[in-house]
Design a protein around this motif. Structure first.
Motif, PDB file in Angstrom:
ATOM      1  N   CYS A  32      -4.458  -0.290   0.217  1.00 42.83           N
ATOM      2  CA  CYS A  32      -5.081  -1.409   0.923  1.00 42.83           C
ATOM      3  C   CYS A  32      -6.492  -0.996   1.354  1.00 42.83           C
ATOM      4  O   CYS A  32      -6.855   0.181   1.270  1.00 42.83           O
ATOM      5  CB  CYS A  32      -4.240  -1.815   2.136  1.00 42.83           C
ATOM      6  SG  CYS A  32      -4.384  -0.677   3.524  1.00 42.83           S
ATOM      7  N   CYS A  65       0.842  -1.191   0.000  1.00 40.13           N
ATOM      8  CA  CYS A  65       0.000   0.000   0.000  1.00 40.13           C
ATOM      9  C   CYS A  65       0.883   1.248   0.000  1.00 40.13           C
ATOM     10  O   CYS A  65       1.804   1.362   0.817  1.00 40.13           O
ATOM     11  CB  CYS A  65      -0.897  -0.031   1.240  1.00 40.13           C
ATOM     12  SG  CYS A  65      -1.851   1.483   1.461  1.00 40.13           S
ATOM     13  N   CYS A 100       0.150   3.191   3.567  1.00 42.89           N
ATOM     14  CA  CYS A 100       0.565   2.694   4.892  1.00 42.89           C
ATOM     15  C   CYS A 100       1.597   1.568   4.821  1.00 42.89           C
ATOM     16  O   CYS A 100       1.986   1.014   5.856  1.00 42.89           O
ATOM     17  CB  CYS A 100      -0.658   2.231   5.685  1.00 42.89           C
ATOM     18  SG  CYS A 100      -1.335   0.676   5.063  1.00 42.89           S
TER      19      CYS A 100
HETATM   20 ZN    ZN Z   1      -2.926   1.130   3.417  1.00 36.05          ZN
END
Ligand code: ZN
Length: 246
Positions: free
Chosen positions: A175, A153, A156
């Protein structure tokens, strides 16, 4: 000053009575503008090597604002591409993408080699044209510094998610916890994602016979098209759209 370099003609247009104005992607000088004086005359020694896509050895004279082609020895004219209007349109698409990202005077050896390998493969009869074009796009993005992130992702860094979206704006996967980061992010299926990762790590010469289903090709094409539109300014996809209609 005289420079000797190999190069591909990205663009060639008539200039004045009998000259050609060229955009050449050269190994030693990167992208350059060059004039080929008298190249439009039927008996010109330059005529064969200054056609679009031609791979030639050039002798160039560096002027104040422009190079002048003093000699040009064609090494590969990709005749088969010119015979087939569909392949010709795809080749135009590749060349336009390269023209859009290369900077005058800046060399890019990996991009140079990629263009040569791709044009060469496109002259072969036993290749999968969609595979070639998708693989080119993926390698092209790697080599011009816009590699999309397909492994984690981008918001994050998580590497697992029940489902993924792809954000062109953010440069890769989001994500499920981060979907809200980009409301325009597109859904990407597990199998499309797997294909994208595969193409990203493979040389075009390794996969040119790989068959990609129409469904997967469409999914990946749509995603890459949006990504290229966001990251590569002013590119309009006219040649790709034409190739697909043929
Ligand atoms: Zn994420």
């Amino acid at each position: 000053m005289i420079v000797k370099t190999e190069g591909f003609v990205l663009k060639s247009r008539k200039y004045g009575e009998s000259d050609s104005m060229l955009v050449i992607f050269s190994r030693k000088l990167g992208k350059i503008n060059a004039i080929a004086k008298g190249a439009q005359k039927p008996k010109s020694a330059l005529i064969a090597g200054v056609q679009p896509f031609c791979y030639s050895d050039f002798l160039l004279y560096r002027g104040k604002n422009l190079y002048t082609v003093t000699q040009c020895e064609p090494k590969e004219i990709f005749y088969k591409l010119r015979e087939d209007v569909k392949r010709l349109s795809y080749a135009s698409y590749l060349v336009e993408l390269i023209e859009a990202v290369t900077i005058e005077g800046q060399t890019n050896n990996r991009m140079f080699n990629l263009l040569g390998k791709t044009l060469y493969l496109m002259t072969k009869s036993d290749i999968e044209i969609n595979t070639i074009v998708r693989s080119f796009e993926m390698n092209f993005l790697n080599y011009c510094g816009f590699k999309p992130e397909f492994h984690c992702c981008v918001s994050c860094n998580k590497t697992t998610s029940a489902s993924w979206k792809f954000s062109s704006q953010e440069g890769g996967l989001l994500c499920e916890n981060c979907f809200s980061v980009d409301p325009y992010a597109m859904k990407i299926s597990e199998i499309t994602l797997r294909l994208a990762k595969y193409l990203q790590t493979k040389e075009i010469t390794e996969i040119h016979k790989l068959k990609i289903s129409d469904f997967l090709n469409e999914a990946l094409k749509k995603l890459l098209k949006q990504y290229i539109l966001v990251h590569i300014n002013k590119y309009d996809f006219k040649s790709l759209e034409l190739a697909e209609k043929l």
